[in-house]
Design a protein around this motif. Structure first.
Motif, PDB file in Angstrom:
ATOM      1  N   GLU A 225     -24.850  31.705 -25.847  1.00  0.00           N
ATOM      2  CA  GLU A 225     -25.002  31.354 -27.259  1.00  0.00           C
ATOM      3  C   GLU A 225     -24.338  30.005 -27.556  1.00  0.00           C
ATOM      4  OE1 GLU A 225     -23.423  33.997 -26.115  1.00  0.00           O
ATOM      5  OE2 GLU A 225     -24.431  35.830 -26.776  1.00  0.00           O
ATOM      6  N   GLU A 278     -31.848  38.335 -27.649  1.00  0.00           N
ATOM      7  CA  GLU A 278     -31.156  38.242 -26.358  1.00  0.00           C
ATOM      8  C   GLU A 278     -32.083  37.692 -25.282  1.00  0.00           C
ATOM      9  OE1 GLU A 278     -29.551  41.405 -23.014  1.00  0.00           O
ATOM     10  OE2 GLU A 278     -29.360  41.945 -25.137  1.00  0.00           O
ATOM     11  N   LEU A 281     -32.852  33.878 -25.733  1.00  0.00           N
ATOM     12  CA  LEU A 281     -31.742  33.028 -25.311  1.00  0.00           C
ATOM     13  C   LEU A 281     -31.738  32.852 -23.798  1.00  0.00           C
ATOM     14  CD1 LEU A 281     -28.807  34.308 -27.557  1.00  0.00           C
ATOM     15  CD2 LEU A 281     -29.959  32.095 -27.701  1.00  0.00           C
TER      16      LEU A 281
END
Length: 289
Positions: A225, A278, A281
């Motif tokens: 992140e 998720e 990413l």
């Protein structure tokens, strides 16, 4: 024994999972077997096991981990027994899918450290785990595990270019495996906890045997992140590959290839499971490699 399983575990396994329904009985049997006093359930916990903080009859602190058959607790038991506390949490007992472990400090992982320090400590921790496996082991190889994953990736929708690149990298890497060492299998900063007998110890292995570059590949993607949010994220990711390869004397090209494969595999699996953010990413990260 009455307690509520963490919602993260319930969502991962499904409300109707038979193992979840039997969980209070399983925990009670384990507590009775080792005469444990249960203090509390660790939350939010993981997606594949339940961990409880307990005390043994002599008052010493410990942790009880209970996992379903799908998490292969016998393999985790075998790996922890082989490491015997060297670099990893010490196994105190095992029976019927339950592992009694030494108590670490679950609230303090390497993720609590600044990034550069965390990577340095992680490198030192994972190095200790890379040993010859037992002669009569039942661990699968990197080639075997990734072959199963590759089949699922081929069936995934979207990201065709990345999937093709990841599968090609996997084929090239498995054509010649340079070493067969015992690997953690899911090594990352969150799997290294503060301890009393040594500063840091690894937990939660998904053990297999193969080359070190495979084991490092998940660590490269840590704190994704933060990388995504940075304007220099792509170059920082590539520098991380080279830095880890240099510090642990691993071939940088092989580490880059396994990082690509594992990021795409993780991303497509997360999206298939409904964890779209998720998965996206992980796939964006893979595109930088």
């Amino acid at each position: 024994m009455a307690f509520e399983a963490p919602q993260r575990l319930v969502r991962a396994l499904g409300e109707s999972d038979d193992w979840l329904r039997q969980l209070p009985k399983t925990v009670q049997e384990a507590a009775d077997r080792w005469e444990l006093d249960v203090e509390r359930v660790m939350a939010p916990g993981g997606r594949s096991s339940l961990v409880l903080l307990v005390r043994r009859p002599d008052g010493t602190a410990a942790a009880l981990k209970v996992a379903p058959p799908s998490a292969s607790p016998p393999l985790e038991r075998a790996a922890l027994a082989h490491w015997d506390g060297f670099g990893a949490v010490r196994l105190l007992g095992a029976a019927d899918g339950a592992l009694l472990l030494e108590r670490l400090h679950p609230e303090v992982s390497l993720r609590s450290l600044p990034e550069a320090k965390a990577l340095l400590e992680a490198a030192g921790a994972v190095r200790r785990l890379w040993v010859e496996p037992p002669a009569d082991h039942d661990f699968e190889t990197v080639t075997e595990r990734t072959a199963r994953q590759a089949e699922a990736m081929r069936a995934s929708a979207g990201s065709a270019g990345l999937v093709s690149a990841a599968l090609a990298a996997r084929d090239e890497l498995t054509a010649l495996s340079p070493e067969l060492l015992l690997l953690h299998g899911n090594f990352r900063q969150g799997k290294v906890l503060a301890a009393d007998r040594t500063p840091w110890l690894a937990v939660g292995p998904e053990p297999l045997v193969g080359e070190r570059a495979y084991d490092l590949a998940r660590l490269v993607r840590d704190r994704v992140e933060d990388l995504i949010a940075s304007a220099a994220g792509a170059s920082a990711a590539r520098r991380r590959v080279n830095r880890l390869a240099d510090s642990l004397e691993v071939d940088a090209d092989r580490l880059r290839g396994w990082t690509l494969f594992r990021a795409v595999e993780s991303g497509t699996r997360a999206i298939a499971a409904g964890r779209r953010r998720e998965g996206e990413l992980a796939l964006e990260f893979a595109g930088w490699l």
